[in-house]
Enzyme design. Structure first.
Site, short mmCIF file in Angstrom:
data_model
loop_
_atom_site.label_atom_id
_atom_site.label_comp_id
_atom_site.label_asym_id
_atom_site.label_seq_id
_atom_site.Cartn_x
_atom_site.Cartn_y
_atom_site.Cartn_z
N GLY A 132 1.03 -1.30 -0.12
CA GLY A 132 -0.09 0.12 0.03
C GLY A 132 0.85 1.31 -0.16
N TYR A 133 1.44 1.39 -1.26
CA TYR A 133 2.38 2.58 -1.28
C TYR A 133 1.55 3.74 -2.21
CZ TYR A 133 6.73 0.85 0.44
OH TYR A 133 7.56 0.14 1.18
N SER A 166 -0.86 -4.08 -6.59
CA SER A 166 -0.98 -5.44 -7.26
C SER A 166 -1.48 -6.15 -6.30
CB SER A 166 0.58 -5.51 -7.49
OG SER A 166 0.99 -4.61 -8.90
N GLU A 249 13.04 -4.92 -3.11
CA GLU A 249 12.28 -4.80 -4.52
C GLU A 249 13.27 -4.96 -5.63
OE1 GLU A 249 8.15 -3.26 -6.46
OE2 GLU A 249 9.69 -1.57 -5.45
N SER A 372 8.93 6.07 -11.02
CA SER A 372 9.02 6.23 -12.20
C SER A 372 10.60 6.51 -12.60
CB SER A 372 8.25 7.29 -12.54
OG SER A 372 8.50 8.52 -12.13
N ASN A 373 10.90 6.56 -13.99
CA ASN A 373 12.30 6.90 -14.27
C ASN A 373 12.69 8.42 -13.95
OD1 ASN A 373 12.55 4.53 -15.71
ND2 ASN A 373 12.78 5.22 -17.72
N GLU A 374 11.54 9.30 -14.05
CA GLU A 374 11.54 10.86 -13.59
C GLU A 374 12.16 10.75 -12.01
OE1 GLU A 374 9.66 10.34 -17.13
OE2 GLU A 374 9.05 9.41 -15.39
#
Length: 393
Positions: A132-133, A166, A249, A372-374
């Site tokens: 839950g993030y 997920s 992870e 994300s990549n950013e």
């Protein structure tokens, strides 16, 4: 790190290979290749039984210390197992979030009571977990979470919404980052709570993806409860614990992931040879770069896991790893469509994707989920290179 396998490592490889071949050719023969990205719905109950079979025979928690129920295997032995698991086309695991993320987090930060309560059930695959993030207004920016938890004397009361969660529809428990200090901002005042999913006050709503499946979900907490003792670390230390989980992870299981990547790349090359696309020098060049990139992924992963990430430090190495593999995998999906040509635009009715179409669509998410990549680039710029912080509203 010495990347050569010893004779003992190779004996362990034969043991793992023989065990997998025995059971994947017998009781679980129909599960080979099932449940991969975009196909998480496939044979879920059967894959759960497979995971429990692994646990019963000592093939879960391989890297956990023996005092916590694991086998305490070396890094290279764990690499060997994940390589053989992927090469055997064994089914996708349903217990990744518990075994690979929460388990190591509890070993590092949990109380004795928490470890005693949860680790055996994770190892035996008796309880499943979700993470839950992310939230609607706090995706990769985890420090902006608004979900709150209040201790009313009888336990924590949780209110808020999580998204992109997920396997929440299958999970028994969720490790939740929530704001527990009123008026706190950003990284301060967050706590890492263990919250049961099967209770009043928790609503799970599946989200349909481009692949047509629903791996992830929205989760609504409306007065959901958990025990006072089920905060990992101290209240307010949630940011530190959550960052440690993200480090786990990007751990050893990424080695097996790369074996699966190699299989996908081989499928793209096979198609290119069959339809003549291999004669295009541009495609030849992209295939060559893909092979080189995959070798670099493995070497970087092994260096990082061995604790020798170079000048960037552990945080930087984890961010670089996520950037590199996610970008490489997305490019592989694009290469697959280039090789397939115009036929890649056609989908069978009812909506049914082939393997390469699914690869392309699913890999669009690789550079977003898990940070994300950013966000990864901001981490490297601000916390590793010491550059000025990006302007915030």
């Amino acid at each position: 790190m010495d990347l050569r396998y010893s004779a003992e490592d190779e004996r362990f490889r034969r043991e793992a290979r023989d065990w997998l071949e025995t059971y994947l050719s017998d009781d679980f023969a129909g599960l080979r290749g099932l449940g991969g990205p975009g196909r998480e719905h496939e044979a879920f109950e059967e894959r759960l039984a497979w995971d429990r079979h692994l646990g019963a025979h000592g093939w879960t928690a391989l890297g956990w210390p023996p005092e916590h129920g694991g086998r305490g295997l070396s890094l290279l032995r764990q690499v060997v197992f994940h390589e053989e698991y992927a090469r055997a086309e064994a089914p996708a695991r349903v217990n990744h979030l518990g075994e690979e993320l929460l388990g190591p987090t509890l070993i590092a930060f949990g109380s004795d009571a928490q470890r005693e309560r949860f680790l055996p059930k994770i190892r035996a695959v008796e309880e499943l977990w979700c993470q839950g993030y992310s939230e609607p207004n706090a995706g990769s920016d985890l420090a902006a979470v608004a979900t709150r938890a209040v201790n009313d004397g009888d336990g924590w009361v949780v209110d808020g919404q999580k998204i992109w969660t997920s396997l929440a529809h299958q999970a028994d428990w969720c490790f939740v980052v929530a704001r527990t200090t009123p008026g706190s901002r950003r990284h301060d005042g967050l706590s890492y709570l263990l919250v049961p999913m099967r209770q009043e006050g928790v609503t799970v709503r599946p989200i349909t993806q481009l692949t047509g499946t629903s791996e992830f979900n929205e989760v609504f907490f409306d007065g959901a409860r958990t025990e006072t003792s089920l905060v990992v670390g101290e209240p307010g230390d949630g940011w530190k614990v959550a960052m440690a989980t993200l480090g786990f992870e990007r751990g050893i299981s990424t080695i097996g992931q790369q074996v699966a990547f190699a299989r996908e790349l081989a499928a793209v090359v096979t198609l290119a040879r069959r339809n003549g696309a291999i004669d295009d020098p541009v495609i030849q060049d992209r295939i060559a770069h893909a092979h080189m990139g995959l070798d670099l992924l493995r070497l970087h992963a092994l260096r990082t896991l061995a604790g020798s990430p170079g000048e960037t430090g552990a945080m930087g190495a984890a961010s670089v790893a996520k950037l590199v593999w996610a970008t490489w995998h997305r490019s592989l999906g694009e290469l697959a469509m280039q090789v397939a040509g115009a036929s890649a635009l056609v989908v069978a009715e009812p909506y049914e994707l082939d393997d390469l179409q699914r690869l392309f669509l699913y890999t669009r998410a690789d550079t977003i989920y898990g940070g994300s990549n950013e966000i990864q680039r901001n981490i490297l710029a601000e916390r590793v290179l010491g550059l000025p912080r990006e302007a915030r509203p």
